[in-house]
Design a protein around this motif. Structure first.
Motif, PDB file in Angstrom:
ATOM      1  N   THR A 188      -1.782  -5.387   3.488  1.00 64.65           N
ATOM      2  CA  THR A 188      -0.684  -4.432   3.624  1.00 64.65           C
ATOM      3  C   THR A 188       0.662  -4.947   3.141  1.00 64.65           C
ATOM      4  O   THR A 188       1.515  -4.149   2.722  1.00 64.65           O
TER       5      THR A 188
ATOM      6  N   GLU B 259     -10.624  -5.053  -0.137  1.00 62.51           N
ATOM      7  CA  GLU B 259     -10.983  -4.419   1.132  1.00 62.51           C
ATOM      8  C   GLU B 259     -12.111  -5.209   1.773  1.00 62.51           C
ATOM      9  O   GLU B 259     -13.049  -5.639   1.102  1.00 62.51           O
TER      10      GLU B 259
ATOM     11  N   GLN C  90       0.840  -1.190   0.000  1.00 64.83           N
ATOM     12  CA  GLN C  90       0.000   0.000   0.000  1.00 64.83           C
ATOM     13  C   GLN C  90       0.883   1.251   0.000  1.00 64.83           C
ATOM     14  O   GLN C  90       2.033   1.200   0.446  1.00 64.83           O
TER      15      GLN C  90
ATOM     16  N   ARG D  63      -7.399  -3.720   4.672  1.00 59.05           N
ATOM     17  CA  ARG D  63      -6.744  -3.856   3.369  1.00 59.05           C
ATOM     18  C   ARG D  63      -5.472  -4.676   3.556  1.00 59.05           C
ATOM     19  O   ARG D  63      -4.863  -4.672   4.630  1.00 59.05           O
TER      20      ARG D  63
ATOM     21  N   GLU E 286      -3.952  -5.774  -3.856  1.00 55.47           N
ATOM     22  CA  GLU E 286      -3.823  -4.401  -3.354  1.00 55.47           C
ATOM     23  C   GLU E 286      -5.175  -3.692  -3.262  1.00 55.47           C
ATOM     24  O   GLU E 286      -5.365  -2.836  -2.396  1.00 55.47           O
ATOM     25  N   SER E 287      -6.115  -4.048  -4.114  1.00 54.87           N
ATOM     26  CA  SER E 287      -7.412  -3.354  -4.125  1.00 54.87           C
ATOM     27  C   SER E 287      -8.447  -4.012  -3.205  1.00 54.87           C
ATOM     28  O   SER E 287      -9.516  -3.443  -2.975  1.00 54.87           O
TER      29      SER E 287
END
Length: 292
Positions: free
Chosen positions: A238, A231, A123, A236, A228-229
């Motif tokens: 890391t 959620e 991130q 998220r 990475e996207s």
């Protein structure tokens, strides 16, 4: 009737030490620090006031000593969840099985285990040098799937949400990822107010499983973008590393307290890396020694 552990299942060396680690029950402290690199064991132990033992076997090196009056064992695991499987099972055996009778001890002994390592940040807010405490780990290694009770200790809704997000099916990329929460009290104490509390993906390799492409194309070239996207309930992902899920998962099944803390040495989003991190990781070691 107590369970008996035959020689084929629990291998004990002639000197009374456990098979791989070569550690004897009396060598093990209740507080344990795990590191990957055998060379890092000496770095941790350099802060000890006293040393009881120093044992080395293959990639497994162990020193037990005291830091500010606290008895601590530091052990190297080498790289990967498969090695953590060896270390965690042998540490638990040292703590909870009588090596003379090969039966479980009458009283359960709970260990407090913190892994110190390095990782790749995923991130923008995890740049090189960030300390991340793994509040949740995602296992892409499949290890916990071989143990009964994995569903009882894992976060099944988060697992399903992640698999749906990744769009993986069949034999694409990974065998049934699992999601495991680290011990809450230990995370609170170790992370304090100065570490990122993160979701860590433990991968079964350094290159393809972490989305690195050299000469072999990736099965899912968009893997890292998806990771990475992702959620889930404000969480998220890391960072990437290679051991946290096995540590958290086995500790939960065995009844121990465990978490992982890592220093980011590469940020995959910014495409930056720091190979001169070895001097800085000592600061993280000292922080863990104070808080464990």
């Amino acid at each position: 009737m107590k369970k008996y552990f035959p020689p084929s299942e629990l291998i004990i060396n002639e000197d009374g030490s456990v098979f791989h680690l070569h550690v004897k029950p009396e060598h093990l402290a209740d507080k344990v620090i795990l590191v990957g690199d055998p060379g890092r064991v000496a770095l941790v132990a350099s802060h000890f006031e006293t040393k009881e033992c120093e044992i080395e076997s293959r990639e497994f090196r162990t020193i037990t000593g005291t830091y500010k009056g606290k008895r601590i064992t530091v052990t190297s695991t080498g790289i990967g969840c498969d090695n953590v499987d060896i270390v965690m099972n042998e540490l638990d055996a040292l703590a909870n099985i009588n090596f003379q009778t090969r039966e479980e001890n009458d009283n359960f002994r709970q260990l407090e285990i913190v892994r110190i390592g390095t990782c790749g940040g995923l991130q923008p807010y995890t740049p090189v040098g960030t300390y991340i405490c793994s509040e949740i780990s995602v296992g892409f290694d499949g290890l916990l799937n071989f143990y009964e009770g994995r569903n009882a200790v894992c976060d099944l809704p988060m697992e399903r949400a992640l698999l749906n997000h990744l769009g993986w099916s069949g034999n694409l990329c990974a065998p049934a990822p699992y999601v495991i929460h680290a011990n809450k009290e230990l995370v609170e104490r170790i992370a304090g107010t100065d570490m990122v509390r993160g979701v860590t993906v433990a991968c079964g390799g350094f290159f393809g499983p972490q989305g690195r492409q050299l000469r072999i194309p990736l099965a899912d070239p968009h893997q890292n973008e998806k990771i990475e996207s992702f959620e889930y309930q404000g969480h998220r992902i890391t960072n990437f590393e290679m051991e946290s899920s096995a540590l958290a998962g086995l500790a939960r099944l065995q009844g121990h307290k465990a978490t992982t803390v890592c220093m980011v040495i590469a940020n995959r989003v910014a495409k930056e890396a720091n190979t001169g991190y070895k001097n800085k990781i000592d600061d993280l070691i000292k922080t863990v020694l104070e808080r464990i």
